[in-house]
Scaffold this active site. Structure first.
Site, PDB file in Angstrom:
ATOM      1  N   CYS A  37       0.815  -1.217   0.000  1.00 11.78           N
ATOM      2  CA  CYS A  37       0.000   0.000   0.000  1.00 11.78           C
ATOM      3  C   CYS A  37       0.854   1.276   0.000  1.00 11.78           C
ATOM      4  O   CYS A  37       0.324   2.383  -0.055  1.00 11.78           O
ATOM      5  CB  CYS A  37      -0.968   0.007   1.171  1.00 11.78           C
ATOM      6  SG  CYS A  37      -2.238  -1.267   1.017  1.00 11.78           S
ATOM      7  N   HIS A  78     -12.165  11.058  -7.961  1.00 16.68           N
ATOM      8  CA  HIS A  78     -11.145  11.069  -9.009  1.00 16.68           C
ATOM      9  C   HIS A  78      -9.970  11.976  -8.638  1.00 16.68           C
ATOM     10  O   HIS A  78      -9.505  12.783  -9.441  1.00 16.68           O
ATOM     11  CB  HIS A  78     -11.750  11.449 -10.366  1.00 16.68           C
ATOM     12  CG  HIS A  78     -12.522  10.323 -10.965  1.00 16.68           C
ATOM     13  ND1 HIS A  78     -13.802  10.004 -10.551  1.00 16.68           N
ATOM     14  CD2 HIS A  78     -12.191   9.406 -11.903  1.00 16.68           C
ATOM     15  CE1 HIS A  78     -14.232   8.961 -11.226  1.00 16.68           C
ATOM     16  NE2 HIS A  78     -13.273   8.561 -12.049  1.00 16.68           N
ATOM     17  N   GLU A 130     -13.637   0.696   2.311  1.00 20.50           N
ATOM     18  CA  GLU A 130     -12.569   0.743   1.318  1.00 20.50           C
ATOM     19  C   GLU A 130     -12.645  -0.453   0.364  1.00 20.50           C
ATOM     20  O   GLU A 130     -12.355  -0.322  -0.817  1.00 20.50           O
ATOM     21  CB  GLU A 130     -11.211   0.766   2.019  1.00 20.50           C
ATOM     22  CG  GLU A 130     -10.050   0.939   1.063  1.00 20.50           C
ATOM     23  CD  GLU A 130      -8.722   0.998   1.787  1.00 20.50           C
ATOM     24  OE1 GLU A 130      -8.309   2.114   2.156  1.00 20.50           O
ATOM     25  OE2 GLU A 130      -8.098  -0.059   1.977  1.00 20.50           O
TER      26      GLU A 130
END
Length: 145
Positions: A37, A78, A130
């Site tokens: 990550c 975005h 998530e």
């Protein structure tokens, strides 16, 4: 959008509203313990915001649903979350864009806006999923007094 059950927050307000939204965003966690990550990757976050209060505004809303979407979706969708340096920090692990950090940041953005409202609504919970199997619930600490 799928229907889902959320953890409930206990409060004594007369009104409670919930707003759901999806946010497609990328992030990375700048810490060696984050493993893979640490690299830029993305998620379609599922967000639920819970707002409560006793008074409606002059339009008859606790808060207008559209204003919540505009406030959060337009800001984060975005985007690379790490670029929101007013909310996330490369130096402070309490302000990394982890799911916990995202939930806290959404709360801060919303509550800062709610603090300008005459009817004094309160954000009492932010739920951020998530992945299909991982989510965080953020609730602000109750003010002593």
């Amino acid at each position: 959008m799928i229907q889902q059950i959320y953890p409930q927050v206990q409060h004594s307000y007369q009104f409670e509203l919930n707003k759901d939204m999806h946010i497609a965003a990328a992030h990375y966690i700048p810490h060696e313990d984050a493993g893979k990550c640490q690299k830029v990757h993305g998620h379609t976050y599922f967000v639920n915001i819970t707002i409560a209060g006793d008074e409606l505004d002059e339009s008859g809303f606790l808060v207008n649903f559209a204003s919540l979407k505009k406030l959060i979706h337009n800001r984060f969708d975005h985007s690379l979350l790490n670029d929101h340096t007013d909310l996330f920090s490369e130096e402070d692990p309490n302000y990394f864009p982890t799911t916990e950090g995202v939930a806290r940041a959404i709360y801060e953005v919303i509550q800062n806006e709610l603090d300008t409202k005459a009817n004094q609504p309160q954000c009492v919970q932010v739920f951020v999923r998530e992945t299909p199997t991982s989510y965080v619930v953020f609730r602000p600490k109750r003010k002593e007094g």
